[in-house]
Write an enzyme that holds these catalytic residues in place. Structure first.
Site, PDB file in Angstrom:
ATOM      1  N   GLY B  41       0.800  -1.246   0.171  1.00 11.42           N
ATOM      2  CA  GLY B  41       0.149  -0.092  -0.203  1.00 11.42           C
ATOM      3  C   GLY B  41       0.925   1.322   0.015  1.00 11.42           C
ATOM      4  O   GLY B  41       1.858   1.293   0.536  1.00 11.42           O
ATOM      5  N   HIS B 267     -20.397   7.972   7.661  1.00  9.54           N
ATOM      6  CA  HIS B 267     -19.953   9.416   7.737  1.00  9.54           C
ATOM      7  C   HIS B 267     -21.446  10.121   7.603  1.00  9.54           C
ATOM      8  O   HIS B 267     -21.968   9.799   6.603  1.00  9.54           O
ATOM      9  CB  HIS B 267     -19.120   9.744   6.811  1.00  9.54           C
ATOM     10  CG  HIS B 267     -18.437  11.065   6.811  1.00  9.54           C
ATOM     11  ND1 HIS B 267     -19.010  12.015   6.608  1.00  9.54           N
ATOM     12  CD2 HIS B 267     -17.101  11.489   7.052  1.00  9.54           C
ATOM     13  CE1 HIS B 267     -18.319  13.284   6.503  1.00  9.54           C
ATOM     14  NE2 HIS B 267     -17.069  12.931   6.984  1.00  9.54           N
ATOM     15  N   SER B 285     -16.987  17.002   2.787  1.00 15.68           N
ATOM     16  CA  SER B 285     -15.891  17.182   4.018  1.00 15.68           C
ATOM     17  C   SER B 285     -17.116  17.689   5.182  1.00 15.68           C
ATOM     18  O   SER B 285     -17.715  18.493   5.201  1.00 15.68           O
ATOM     19  CB  SER B 285     -14.965  18.174   3.828  1.00 15.68           C
ATOM     20  OG  SER B 285     -14.315  18.300   5.052  1.00 15.68           O
ATOM     21  N   ARG B 331     -19.348  12.197  14.061  1.00 23.66           N
ATOM     22  CA  ARG B 331     -19.894  11.783  13.156  1.00 23.66           C
ATOM     23  C   ARG B 331     -20.917  10.804  13.133  1.00 23.66           C
ATOM     24  O   ARG B 331     -22.102  10.563  12.678  1.00 23.66           O
ATOM     25  CB  ARG B 331     -18.920  11.238  12.158  1.00 23.66           C
ATOM     26  CG  ARG B 331     -17.894  12.162  11.360  1.00 23.66           C
ATOM     27  CD  ARG B 331     -16.596  11.649  10.655  1.00 23.66           C
ATOM     28  NE  ARG B 331     -15.874  12.604  10.281  1.00 23.66           N
ATOM     29  CZ  ARG B 331     -14.847  12.576   9.604  1.00 23.66           C
ATOM     30  NH1 ARG B 331     -14.367  11.131   9.350  1.00 23.66           N
ATOM     31  NH2 ARG B 331     -14.167  13.350   9.152  1.00 23.66           N
ATOM     32  N   HIS B 402     -17.855   4.744   5.325  1.00 24.65           N
ATOM     33  CA  HIS B 402     -16.631   5.403   5.438  1.00 24.65           C
ATOM     34  C   HIS B 402     -15.484   5.114   5.692  1.00 24.65           C
ATOM     35  O   HIS B 402     -14.681   4.893   4.902  1.00 24.65           O
ATOM     36  CB  HIS B 402     -16.887   6.979   5.995  1.00 24.65           C
ATOM     37  CG  HIS B 402     -15.945   7.940   5.717  1.00 24.65           C
ATOM     38  ND1 HIS B 402     -15.504   8.272   4.525  1.00 24.65           N
ATOM     39  CD2 HIS B 402     -15.346   8.415   6.772  1.00 24.65           C
ATOM     40  CE1 HIS B 402     -14.600   9.412   4.691  1.00 24.65           C
ATOM     41  NE2 HIS B 402     -14.385   9.725   6.086  1.00 24.65           N
ATOM     42  N   ARG B 436     -14.321   7.121  15.202  1.00 24.56           N
ATOM     43  CA  ARG B 436     -12.965   8.091  14.805  1.00 24.56           C
ATOM     44  C   ARG B 436     -13.515   9.608  14.514  1.00 24.56           C
ATOM     45  O   ARG B 436     -14.419   9.898  13.923  1.00 24.56           O
ATOM     46  CB  ARG B 436     -12.327   7.709  13.505  1.00 24.56           C
ATOM     47  CG  ARG B 436     -11.096   8.659  13.074  1.00 24.56           C
ATOM     48  CD  ARG B 436     -10.484   8.203  11.995  1.00 24.56           C
ATOM     49  NE  ARG B 436     -11.077   8.214  10.780  1.00 24.56           N
ATOM     50  CZ  ARG B 436     -11.341   9.421  10.304  1.00 24.56           C
ATOM     51  NH1 ARG B 436     -10.871  10.364  10.436  1.00 24.56           N
ATOM     52  NH2 ARG B 436     -11.989   9.215   8.841  1.00 24.56           N
ATOM     53  N   LEU B 442      -5.477  10.990   9.026  1.00 28.68           N
ATOM     54  CA  LEU B 442      -4.393  11.335   8.156  1.00 28.68           C
ATOM     55  C   LEU B 442      -3.219  11.334   9.305  1.00 28.68           C
ATOM     56  O   LEU B 442      -2.311  11.038   9.028  1.00 28.68           O
ATOM     57  CB  LEU B 442      -4.459  12.907   7.456  1.00 28.68           C
ATOM     58  CG  LEU B 442      -5.623  12.839   6.578  1.00 28.68           C
ATOM     59  CD1 LEU B 442      -5.443  14.171   5.781  1.00 28.68           C
ATOM     60  CD2 LEU B 442      -5.168  11.574   5.417  1.00 28.68           C
TER      61      LEU B 442
END
Lengths: 247, 639
Positions: B41, B267, B285, B331, B402, B436, B442
């Site tokens: 990956g 999401h 977003s 979320r 998501h 999360r 990220l």
């Protein structure tokens, strides 16, 4: 709507390719262009034929995988749009749509609409980076960057590496691709130390890989899905001349 | 005796990583080049791992199914990346970032791992900035930050709505530098088809060259999986279409335990499903909730256009239910609240399965220009898909599959239960608990790859410096390759009538209906039966065109869907086993009077790690007790 597709079929890199015509009925205008190809492929598979191979992944215009000529234009008729973002509402009932892979000697066809774009990676490897190891960085706010520079660098850095600029150019030049990277990094203080070396090696690599030169037709800018401006090429030329003069 | 030794160091929370690092073994530079590491990956987790290991002098081989490392799905992350810099002077700190993540994950993550993720977050921002990532800046030249869901400080670094792309381009450039330096060899267009285990250790992989169809053997002293999540199990999701679970699933079948598979983030702000041909859902977003207000009409099935509905007839249900956090609730909470309104008949749009996200008030307050410059590319994306401009008409959004918090179980060193097999980023389970928070993915995968894995894998390899290069002509490689070829043959020989995509769609619907935003015992049991039936049908009626010795996208899909059936069953089993609600996992049987998730800390404060026991066998559950020494467990409230 009912449409007719003329699609380039080529089983592999060694074989010759040719256009095949496929009528396709009951296409919804809400479909994306790639969903329309999914629909065609589903029909082809049911008939026992090989589906059309095309590259795609994120399907939201950011990964740069997809890319094909659609009726003579890279990524199709809509401005600043990747193939996956294109919707069938841009077409009308009865249209004949011609679909081909990128045509450039530096991007050989692998199968149907899929081409090999590793030449872009090779150009990047020649100098498209700032040489800093993980752990060596100073506090992020100790590098001050003018907002204007940061914004312009961002605009250049939005390049997807899709290859539309090369495909659009009659010389198959990769100047916009390189220019976007050189500009992005040249606008930052941390990119300065190796700026001269970077521009020289990237341009040399482009020539070596069989891309043509730039003759300012601006086709790249017109077809870039991210709208990257040809002013990047002016900046590249300036960086290149300065680097050469300092030799 | 439990199979699970998390290896969490003793001592105070703030000292754990420092103390642990000091104790880790080193490998001298001359020996590093004799050690091979495979990385699967090239997203932020894979690129960061590979470039850093290359910089250290290891001999690294990187594999990706795409044509270029830059295409990995980290590229699509939009809103931002968190760090505890406290640049806004809003009293942020490493502890607060840690606490927000632990609470956001509904107290189902390991304290030590989460604290470490927060601790290295600042280094990640420094590194990306040094690599030339164009984070948004203020006029004085310093970096700007914004706020994100589930927190009360502004700690999110961003590059318009393309932060993932910009970080990945940075990480990719560092990777290309190592490729040029010769420390990293890139193998593009390869699918991982199995992991090779020799004497109990991960020593290599079997791949398929996606252009020629050739089956290849690659060996190494250690293998790192950075293969992302499995959200495409729902078929329609915000993920790239080729994202898949196969690498992680093969590792699981070879002995790596799979942790909390049912923890899937739905999401809240995706563009809703428009038609039956749809192949993916596009994310809008979460950063949009900084300026957008979510509402539905107070009157069910209100036929009026949104702009014709007066203020007093709008139900800003997030602001109503959660006054403290309003539109910036996490979320999972936002998703369930949208589902609740739509199920109650207040949804909007042609299907009634969407809610409004409205920028009218923000435009009034800040001006069109400011809003456009913050979200321009997102608005363009939305307009291309829906044909409507969010500057004129409210967006319509609905939740979509998501991110997967679950993944391969790893210890504090990011090693799975197979020695020598490591997992970083979304492919592991460790940092996000049951939910999360935005802009922390990220952060986590970059932190894993740049600043954690390079230290811990070195500790593992320190015992391997005398092991010569692993040969690929040994029986373990022969056997694994033969298994892989056998399975390809099997997929190609079914000769049925239905495509892999069609099966995937049908599986996705079962997963979404019974193991999506809301789950209950009856539904999960039903799903298990339905998946099994569909899987049997798949192996009898699958149609794959073409052969194995050419570029064959149908064959690629078929292999991935076959793995999704097996994973789908494990997901439902895990959801069935966890009779509490926590974070994104909402069991209808376990909710508070106001419809919020109700945890059961006495019985479920553990990581559920499942062991594969063989084809057709029930998996075995291992529990890793979660000990909270530094935070107090409490009801997660955003009211």
């Amino acid at each position: 709507m009912n449409i007719k597709l003329k699609i380039w079929r080529q089983p592999d890199a060694k074989s010759n390719g040719r256009f095949e015509t496929y009528p396709l009925n009951d296409v919804s205008s809400d479909m994306s262009f790639l969903e329309m190809l999914d629909y065609l492929n589903n029909n082809l598979i049911k008939e026992g034929q090989q589906p059309v191979a095309f590259e795609h992944d994120c399907r939201e215009g950011i990964c740069g995988s997809c890319g094909m000529y659609i009726s003579g234009r890279p990524h199709g008729p809509q401005h600043k749009t990747t193939t996956c973002e294109l919707r069938m509402r841009e077409f009308k009932d009865g249209d004949t749509i011609t679909v081909e892979p990128w045509r450039a000697s530096a991007f050989p066809v692998i199968k149907d609409l899929i081409v090999e774009r590793s030449a872009f990676d090779k150009i990047m490897q020649s100098g498209g980076f700032i040489s800093v190891n993980a752990g060596a960085a100073q506090d992020a706010n100790s590098i001050l960057v003018k907002k204007k520079n940061a914004d312009e660098a961002f605009d250049s850095a939005t390049c997807l590496g899709c290859g539309a600029c090369v495909a659009a150019c009659k010389n198959s030049s990769a100047m916009l691709f390189i220019a976007a990277k050189v500009t992005h990094l040249a606008l930052f203080p941390q990119g300065q130390t190796e700026a001269e070396l970077r521009v020289k090696t990237m341009v040399a690599k482009m020539d070596e890989l069989g891309f043509g030169g730039c003759t300012n037709t601006r086709a790249c800018e017109a077809e870039c899905p991210k709208g990257i401006s040809i002013s990047n090429i002016a900046k590249l030329n300036r960086e290149f001349f300065v680097a050469k003069l300092k030799e | 005796m439990s199979k699970l030794n998390s290896k969490i160091p003793d001592g105070p929370l703030v000292d754990k990583w420092t103390k642990h690092k000091t104790a880790l073994k080193l490998v001298n530079p001359a020996n590093k080049s004799k050690l091979d590491i495979i990385v699967i990956g090239t997203g932020l987790g894979g690129s960061s791992s590979a470039s850093t290991l290359g910089e250290l002098g290891y001999n690294v081989k990187v594999f990706s199914y795409q044509d270029s490392p830059r295409r990995a799905h980290s590229v699509a992350a939009q809103g931002g990346i968190n760090a505890a810099k406290n640049y806004k002077n809003d009293n942020d700190s490493i502890y607060r970032l840690f606490y927000d993540m632990i609470k956001g994950g509904d107290f189902r993550a390991r304290e030590a791992n989460v604290y470490r993720a927060a601790e290295v977050s600042n280094l990640v921002i420094d590194h990306y900035t040094a690599l030339g990532v164009p984070f948004a800046r203020d006029y004085g030249g310093t970096i700007d930050n914004r706020s994100f869901g589930g927190v009360q400080v502004s700690r999110t670094f961003y590059a318009k709505g393309q932060t993932g792309q910009q970080c990945l381009v940075g990480a990719y450039s560092a990777l290309t530098r190592q490729i040029k330096a010769g420390t990293v060899t890139m193998y593009p267009r390869r699918d991982l088809l199995d992991i090779v285990v020799v004497d109990g250790k991960a020593r290599g992989i079997i791949t398929r060259n996606l252009v020629t169809g050739e089956i290849e053997r690659h060996s190494a002293h250690a293998v790192v999986l950075a293969t992302g999540g499995y959200g495409t199990i729902y078929y329609l999701s915000t993920l790239a279409l080729n994202s898949n679970a196969s690498a992680a699933w093969k590792a699981h079948r070879k002995g790596a335990l799979f942790a909390n598979p049912s923890f899937v983030q739905i999401h809240p702000t995706s563009i809703p499903v428009m038609n039956s041909y749809q192949s993916k859902l596009t994310l809008m977003s979460e950063s949009l909730r900084n300026d957008g207000r979510v509402w539905v009409p107070k009157q069910a099935k209100d036929p009026r256009k949104p702009n014709d509905i007066p203020e007093e007839e709008r139900d800003y249900y997030l602001e109503r239910r959660y006054p403290a956090f309003g539109n910036l609730v996490p979320r999972d909470v936002a998703s369930r609240a949208a589902k609740e309104r739509c199920d109650a008949g207040f949804g909007v749009g042609p299907t009634g399965l969407s809610v409004y996200l409205d920028f009218r008030d923000a435009i009034k307050k800040k001006g069109k220009k400011v809003i456009e410059s913050s979200y321009g590319n997102l608005f363009d994306m939305y307009e291309k898909i829906s044909g409507e401009s969010p500057l004129e008409t409210p967006m319509r959004i609905y939740p979509a599959g998501h991110y997967t918090m679950g993944g391969l179980w790893v210890d504090y060193n990011l090693m799975t239960t197979i020695p020598g097999l490591f997992a970083v980023g979304e492919s592991n389970f460790s940092d996000h608990g049951a939910n999360r928070l935005g802009a922390s993915s990220l952060m986590q995968c970059s932190g894993d790859g740049y600043f954690i894995l390079p230290y811990t894998i070195t500790d593992y390899l320190a015992d391997d410096i005398k092991t010569p290069r692993i040969q690929t002509n040994i029986p373990e490689f022969e056997k694994t390759e033969a298994d892989v070829k056998e399975r390809i043959k099997r997929l190609l020989s079914i000769n049925g009538k239905e495509t892999a995509t069609s099966f995937h769609k049908r599986l996705g619907k079962i997963m979404w209906d019974y193991c999506g935003m809301v789950r209950n015992e009856e539904g999960l049991k039903k799903a298990l039966v339905l998946i099994k039936e569909l899987e049997e049908e798949f192996w009898k009626n699958l149609k794959v065109t073409g052969t194995d010795s050419e570029l064959n996208q149908e064959l690629e899909k078929a292999g991935r869907v076959a793995d999704f059936f097996e994973l789908g069953k494990l997901l439902c089993m895990d959801a069935l086993n966890r009779k509490e609600s926590c974070g994104a996992h909402f069991r209808e049987e376990s909710q508070t009077e106001t419809g919020e998730a109700k945890r059961d800390d006495d019985n479920y404060s553990f990581v559920a790690a499942w062991e594969f026991k063989g084809e057709g066998q029930e998996p075995e559950l291992h529990k890793e007790e979660l000990k909270f020494e530094f935070v107090k467990l409490q009801e997660r409230s955003y009211k």
